[in-house]
Design a protein around this motif. Structure first.
Motif, PDB file in Angstrom:
ATOM      1  N   ALA A 142      -2.444 -11.896   7.209  1.00  0.00           N
ATOM      2  CA  ALA A 142      -3.066 -12.203   5.916  1.00  0.00           C
ATOM      3  C   ALA A 142      -4.469 -12.774   6.117  1.00  0.00           C
ATOM      4  O   ALA A 142      -5.419 -12.398   5.420  1.00  0.00           O
ATOM      5  CB  ALA A 142      -2.199 -13.181   5.125  1.00  0.00           C
ATOM      6  N   GLU A 145      -6.829 -10.044   7.087  1.00  0.00           N
ATOM      7  CA  GLU A 145      -7.213  -9.224   5.934  1.00  0.00           C
ATOM      8  C   GLU A 145      -8.284  -9.931   5.109  1.00  0.00           C
ATOM      9  O   GLU A 145      -9.232  -9.294   4.627  1.00  0.00           O
ATOM     10  CB  GLU A 145      -5.987  -8.934   5.061  1.00  0.00           C
ATOM     11  CG  GLU A 145      -4.918  -8.075   5.727  1.00  0.00           C
ATOM     12  CD  GLU A 145      -5.273  -6.608   5.768  1.00  0.00           C
ATOM     13  OE1 GLU A 145      -6.378  -6.226   5.333  1.00  0.00           O
ATOM     14  OE2 GLU A 145      -4.435  -5.820   6.262  1.00  0.00           O
ATOM     15  N   ALA A 172       0.732  -3.523   6.896  1.00  0.00           N
ATOM     16  CA  ALA A 172       0.983  -4.787   6.209  1.00  0.00           C
ATOM     17  C   ALA A 172       2.127  -4.636   5.210  1.00  0.00           C
ATOM     18  O   ALA A 172       2.201  -3.652   4.474  1.00  0.00           O
ATOM     19  CB  ALA A 172      -0.273  -5.256   5.490  1.00  0.00           C
ATOM     20  N   ALA A 174       4.576  -6.275   1.960  1.00  0.00           N
ATOM     21  CA  ALA A 174       4.251  -6.847   0.653  1.00  0.00           C
ATOM     22  C   ALA A 174       3.932  -8.329   0.764  1.00  0.00           C
ATOM     23  O   ALA A 174       3.010  -8.831   0.101  1.00  0.00           O
ATOM     24  CB  ALA A 174       5.416  -6.627  -0.311  1.00  0.00           C
ATOM     25  N   ARG A 177       0.411  -8.864   2.057  1.00  0.00           N
ATOM     26  CA  ARG A 177      -0.577  -8.514   1.031  1.00  0.00           C
ATOM     27  C   ARG A 177      -0.667  -9.596  -0.038  1.00  0.00           C
ATOM     28  O   ARG A 177      -1.759  -9.953  -0.493  1.00  0.00           O
ATOM     29  CB  ARG A 177      -0.229  -7.162   0.406  1.00  0.00           C
ATOM     30  CG  ARG A 177      -0.382  -5.974   1.363  1.00  0.00           C
ATOM     31  CD  ARG A 177      -0.351  -4.657   0.613  1.00  0.00           C
ATOM     32  NE  ARG A 177       0.922  -4.452  -0.071  1.00  0.00           N
ATOM     33  CZ  ARG A 177       1.969  -3.836   0.477  1.00  0.00           C
ATOM     34  NH1 ARG A 177       1.900  -3.393   1.731  1.00  0.00           N
ATOM     35  NH2 ARG A 177       3.078  -3.657  -0.208  1.00  0.00           N
ATOM     36  N   GLU A 178       0.487 -10.138  -0.435  1.00  0.00           N
ATOM     37  CA  GLU A 178       0.493 -11.208  -1.437  1.00  0.00           C
ATOM     38  C   GLU A 178      -0.181 -12.465  -0.902  1.00  0.00           C
ATOM     39  O   GLU A 178      -0.950 -13.128  -1.610  1.00  0.00           O
ATOM     40  CB  GLU A 178       1.932 -11.516  -1.853  1.00  0.00           C
ATOM     41  CG  GLU A 178       2.601 -10.408  -2.644  1.00  0.00           C
ATOM     42  CD  GLU A 178       4.089 -10.651  -2.829  1.00  0.00           C
ATOM     43  OE1 GLU A 178       4.575 -11.717  -2.373  1.00  0.00           O
ATOM     44  OE2 GLU A 178       4.765  -9.788  -3.421  1.00  0.00           O
ATOM     45  N   ALA A 181      -3.930 -11.990  -0.824  1.00  0.00           N
ATOM     46  CA  ALA A 181      -4.507 -12.095  -2.163  1.00  0.00           C
ATOM     47  C   ALA A 181      -4.608 -13.562  -2.588  1.00  0.00           C
ATOM     48  O   ALA A 181      -5.612 -13.981  -3.186  1.00  0.00           O
ATOM     49  CB  ALA A 181      -3.667 -11.308  -3.164  1.00  0.00           C
TER      50      ALA A 181
END
Length: 204
Positions: A142, A145, A172, A174, A177-178, A181
């Protein structure tokens, strides 16, 4: 990608993500040859593109860009544990995992660098501890990213190097990705404890 290709890709990335001194500029031809031997794909393309950029850029300008990007912009921090723990006390325990992984591989840092610098973790893989290095990078995906996105926003060519490293990891999930974000929106946890080099960094 085979292990030998992973080691090569991470070796090149470790050089590119370190401060651009003579090691980079004197070794551009060798690095380009190593990249040419990688399988076709995003990793090879991204690394080759940065090498082309480095060869065409005045060394002083590249060095100045590196400092302005990685040393002075908090959002472009190359230290993986920073994204998950910020400048909090929990970060110390997280750093120990990186130190132990390096020590188990017989890799001792001698220049005062922190063990979670992305260039150091890539070098750990290049030295043969591929599984351990990829696990550490995957656990902090994360943050990687967020770093890549921040570099993209800065229009930095280093975004391509980070993207090349990300392309060597499993896709990646979920959760990653969360988390990415959330980190992009809220930033890392805050609890200043005076850890260098962050005390001198400005919010970028």
């Amino acid at each position: 990608m085979r292990e030998r290709h992973l080691r090569t890709a991470h070796m090149v990335a470790s050089v590119l993500l370190a401060y651009p001194d003579e090691r980079l500029h004197d070794g551009l031809d060798v690095l380009a040859a190593e990249v040419t031997g990688l399988p076709a794909g995003e990793t090879r393309e991204r690394l080759a593109a940065f090498l082309t950029h480095a060869a065409a850029t005045d060394p002083a300008l590249l060095a100045a860009h590196y400092v302005a990007t990685f040393d002075l912009k908090r959002r472009c921090c190359p230290y993986l544990t920073y994204y998950a723990y910020g400048d909090t006390r929990k970060r110390g325990a997280a750093l120990l995992r990186f130190k132990h992984a390096l020590r188990a591989a017989g890799f001792e840092l001698t220049d005062g660098e922190l063990p979670d610098h992305l260039a150091v973790v890539c070098e750990l893989s290049a030295r043969g501890a591929v599984r351990q290095a990829r696990r550490l990078m995957t656990e902090h995906r994360a943050g990687l990213e967020v770093l890549r996105a921040a570099l993209d926003e800065e229009r930095s060519p280093y975004a391509g190097v980070v993207a090349a490293v990300l392309a060597t990891l499993p896709p990646a999930g979920a959760r990653a990705r969360e988390t990415a974000a959330r980190l992009a929106a809220d930033g890392p946890p805050a609890e200043a404890v005076g850890l260098e080099p962050y005390a001198i960094m400005e919010a970028g």
